[in-house]
Design a protein around this motif. Structure first.
Motif, mmCIF file in Angstrom:
data_model
loop_
_atom_site.group_PDB
_atom_site.id
_atom_site.type_symbol
_atom_site.label_atom_id
_atom_site.label_comp_id
_atom_site.label_asym_id
_atom_site.label_seq_id
_atom_site.Cartn_x
_atom_site.Cartn_y
_atom_site.Cartn_z
ATOM 1 N N CYS A 1 -121.856 24.945 59.253
ATOM 2 C CA CYS A 1 -121.881 26.409 59.705
ATOM 3 C C CYS A 1 -120.458 26.871 60.199
ATOM 4 O O CYS A 1 -120.160 26.997 61.366
ATOM 5 C CB CYS A 1 -123.070 26.725 60.639
ATOM 6 S SG CYS A 1 -124.652 26.180 60.206
ATOM 7 N N TYR B 1 -119.530 30.934 53.739
ATOM 8 C CA TYR B 1 -120.526 32.074 53.879
ATOM 9 C C TYR B 1 -120.138 33.090 52.674
ATOM 10 O O TYR B 1 -119.073 33.539 52.488
ATOM 11 C CB TYR B 1 -120.477 32.582 55.241
ATOM 12 C CG TYR B 1 -121.460 31.707 55.951
ATOM 13 C CD1 TYR B 1 -120.837 30.678 56.530
ATOM 14 C CD2 TYR B 1 -122.548 32.127 56.728
ATOM 15 C CE1 TYR B 1 -121.508 29.862 57.563
ATOM 16 C CE2 TYR B 1 -123.198 31.342 57.501
ATOM 17 C CZ TYR B 1 -122.797 30.270 58.067
ATOM 18 O OH TYR B 1 -123.313 29.453 58.884
ATOM 19 N N HIS C 1 -125.630 28.889 52.064
ATOM 20 C CA HIS C 1 -124.650 29.721 52.298
ATOM 21 C C HIS C 1 -123.658 29.462 51.241
ATOM 22 O O HIS C 1 -122.817 30.189 50.689
ATOM 23 C CB HIS C 1 -123.792 30.140 53.483
ATOM 24 C CG HIS C 1 -124.949 30.950 54.539
ATOM 25 N ND1 HIS C 1 -125.081 32.272 54.196
ATOM 26 C CD2 HIS C 1 -125.670 30.714 55.266
ATOM 27 C CE1 HIS C 1 -126.217 32.809 54.975
ATOM 28 N NE2 HIS C 1 -126.434 31.722 55.831
ATOM 29 N N ASP D 1 -123.208 24.953 54.703
ATOM 30 C CA ASP D 1 -122.734 26.355 55.332
ATOM 31 C C ASP D 1 -121.171 26.109 55.481
ATOM 32 O O ASP D 1 -120.557 26.474 56.361
ATOM 33 C CB ASP D 1 -123.397 26.850 56.592
ATOM 34 C CG ASP D 1 -124.887 27.500 56.088
ATOM 35 O OD1 ASP D 1 -125.127 27.184 54.829
ATOM 36 O OD2 ASP D 1 -125.811 27.619 56.835
ATOM 37 N N HIS E 1 -127.504 26.546 64.227
ATOM 38 C CA HIS E 1 -126.294 27.181 65.116
ATOM 39 C C HIS E 1 -126.567 26.809 66.731
ATOM 40 O O HIS E 1 -126.318 27.637 67.644
ATOM 41 C CB HIS E 1 -125.970 28.554 65.070
ATOM 42 C CG HIS E 1 -125.768 29.081 63.579
ATOM 43 N ND1 HIS E 1 -125.705 30.547 63.102
ATOM 44 C CD2 HIS E 1 -125.535 28.300 62.443
ATOM 45 C CE1 HIS E 1 -125.639 30.379 61.788
ATOM 46 N NE2 HIS E 1 -125.517 29.226 61.409
ATOM 47 N N ASP F 1 -127.351 24.002 60.688
ATOM 48 C CA ASP F 1 -127.984 25.195 60.255
ATOM 49 C C ASP F 1 -128.409 26.078 61.360
ATOM 50 O O ASP F 1 -128.331 27.295 61.098
ATOM 51 C CB ASP F 1 -129.224 25.034 59.173
ATOM 52 C CG ASP F 1 -129.995 26.093 58.855
ATOM 53 O OD1 ASP F 1 -129.169 27.138 58.556
ATOM 54 O OD2 ASP F 1 -131.089 26.165 58.718
HETATM 55 FE FE LIG Z 1 -125.424 28.349 58.994
#
Ligand SMILES: [Fe+2]
Length: 534
Positions: free
Chosen positions: A171, A201, A253, A198, A431, A429
């Motif tokens: 992420c 994004y 993403h 991710d 966060h 994922d």
């Molecule tokens: Fe994410």
């Protein structure tokens, strides 16, 4: 592909001990990459080929999917307008592999062709290597040469190994912070980086805009290529790729938020959406050190799930939670994608799958037959339940594992029934850092703990608010630790008798001068399912 084999010189290469390796790793991580490449000797690049006006190697280099005798080496030529005449040409790129950081001991080199159809990406499966050691590599095209990267091979699959150190990460919204966590990882003594999704994004959040994406939301191949190229314009991300060999999988993403198999959240016609997915998968492959790209017959399909052995110490599965999953349960007909639901009967359907039947079966067979001490099941998201108990019932977020509770129970039940020891599920994922016990029946003390879970916080992406997180903690006694306020990565130190996870974080927002610290540490003892706080 042609290869010049310098294997006769390998005998001169003494195996490196860990301290030597780390010393070289640090010196390399701290060195200016381009200057280092230019200063070294080694195999002479071909004098023929293009004379570049602008550096085509600005996206850096990367290595991935290691084996005992091979590793994937990657770069992508980015051709500027100053060299526009080269865009339509087939270009030869030499990949050189050395046994030493000084790059005086050439091992092998390969010459590969690339062109616009593959975005001028270069993937070399460097074979004929020795197990459990670092190599240094670079690419040459005409008058240009790439920065130097360091790759490492895995130990022999039956070798006794006493340690695996890997950094788990996910992420990295470019707009929401600097990639300081990558700078930190690049300088650490690690065997691998394990990135669980991710990586890019597609979308923006105007509330958190530290540095903007260029261009709009990508849908076409060239648009996804530009987005990936922008992420790799970040020097800290390039440094982490150059310093370490990566294992990777994707989440949503990389294509679009909350997609599920052939469906996006706007209920776009599947054939139309699959063309977008094909473009996103192609761009992803073109920017990553992966063995396989999109299926040549059906470009919207691409196998990314994989299994890697680290001697007899560990098996690491990297799983795909997006491509094969069933559509979301009980979607909002006006919005699509995942949402928070209560009283959704479809969640009880035992046929609904997160991984798809073929991947599930492949994983289960591998887990049951693995002779290795630790089984690390890396996938995109949090497996433990994060529902909230309310007066109207318990909530479930349908994009995560709470949206596939029967598939989760079946997986954990197969682990429990077969008595597979030392299963540790790894994810991202959400966060936030999560340490959790995994039971067939979540949060039910009568259901024994059968596995452990470590979820890493994001590199940059903003986390949940504390109020909701407090409700999640309150409703889920299996969650031993949940912090969404800090960004970073997680170091896993795997030894024969213990697996220790260290959440390495910096307070949000990520700033250029941030300092990383240990947020918390959790330990699993071999043969004892579940986590203990250190
Ligand atoms: Fe994410």
């Amino acid at each position: 592909m042609t290869a010049w084999d310098f294997s006769h010189r390998r005998a001169a290469t003494a195996p490196l001990n860990r301290r030597d390796w780390h010393r070289m790793a640090l010196s390399l991580a701290l060195a200016p990459w381009c200057a280092l490449a230019g200063a070294q000797s080694g195999a002479k690049p071909s004098a023929s080929g293009p004379r570049w006006q602008a550096d085509p190697f600005g996206l850096g280099v990367a290595s991935g999917q290691p084996r005992p005798d091979s590793v994937v080496l990657w770069t992508r030529l980015r051709i500027s307008e100053a060299d526009a005449a080269l865009k339509g040409q087939t270009l030869s790129v030499v990949c050189e592999v050395f046994a030493d950081a000084a790059m005086r001991q050439p091992v092998r080199q390969w010459t590969v062709q690339t062109d616009a159809r593959r975005g001028h990406s270069v993937h070399v499966v460097a074979t004929g290597l020795q197990p459990a050691r670092p190599y240094w590599y670079r690419f040459v095209c005409g008058t240009a040469h790439s920065p130097v990267g360091r790759a490492r091979t895995t130990p022999g699959v039956n070798d006794a190994v006493d340690r695996l150190r890997l950094a788990l990460a996910s992420c990295q919204h470019y707009e929401q912070g600097y990639f300081l966590a990558h700078r930190e990882m690049a300088q650490r003594d690690l065997d691998l980086v394990l990135f669980v999704g991710d990586y890019i994004y597609e979308s923006s959040n105007p509330q958190h805009l530290l540095r903007p994406h260029q261009g709009g939301v990508p849908k076409l191949l060239d648009e996804y290529r530009e987005r990936h190229a922008q992420y790799k314009s970040d020097a800290d991300l390039r440094a982490c790729h150059a310093a370490h060999t990566w294992l990777m999988t994707w989440d949503d993403h990389e294509v679009v938020n909350d997609y599920a198999n052939d469906l996006d959240r706007h209920f776009t016609d599947a054939q139309v959406f699959l063309r977008r997915r094909a473009a996103a998968y192609q761009a992803y492959f073109e920017h990553m050190p992966l063995r396989l790209g999109p299926d040549p017959v059906n470009r919207s399909q691409m196998r990314i799930h994989d299994r890697m052995a680290w001697g007899r110490l560990a098996d690491v599965w990297t799983l795909d939670c997006r491509q094969y999953r069933d559509h979301h349960a009980c979607p909002d007909p006006n919005r699509g994608g995942g949402r928070v639901v209560m009283g959704c009967d479809a969640l009880a359907d035992p046929a609904r799958s997160m991984w798809g039947a073929a991947q599930e079966q492949w994983l289960n067979q591998g887990l049951l037959s693995s002779p290795r001490r630790w089984k690390l099941v890396a996938q995109s998201t949090q497996m433990s339940s994060s529902g909230v108990n309310t007066p109207l019932g318990r909530s479930a977020f349908t994009d995560g594992w709470d949206g596939y509770p029967q598939a989760r129970a079946q997986f954990l039940n197969s682990v429990a029934q077969a008595g597979v020891p030392n299963v540790v599920v790894l994810g991202g994922d959400v966060h936030m850092n999560v340490a959790a016990q995994l039971r067939v029946q979540p949060n039910d003390e009568r259901s024994p703990v059968v596995a452990s879970e470590i979820v890493t916080t994001s590199i940059t992406s903003r986390g949940l608010g504390e109020k909701l997180l407090a409700q999640i903690r309150e409703s889920n006694p299996d969650i031993l630790h949940a912090r969404s306020d800090e960004r970073g990565f997680t170091v896993l130190d795997v030894r024969p008798d213990t697996l220790q996870a260290e959440f390495v974080t910096t307070p949000y927002p990520v700033r250029p001068d941030s300092v990383f610290k240990t947020q918390a540490q959790y330990l699993v003892r071999s043969g004892v399912p579940g986590l203990q706080k250190v």
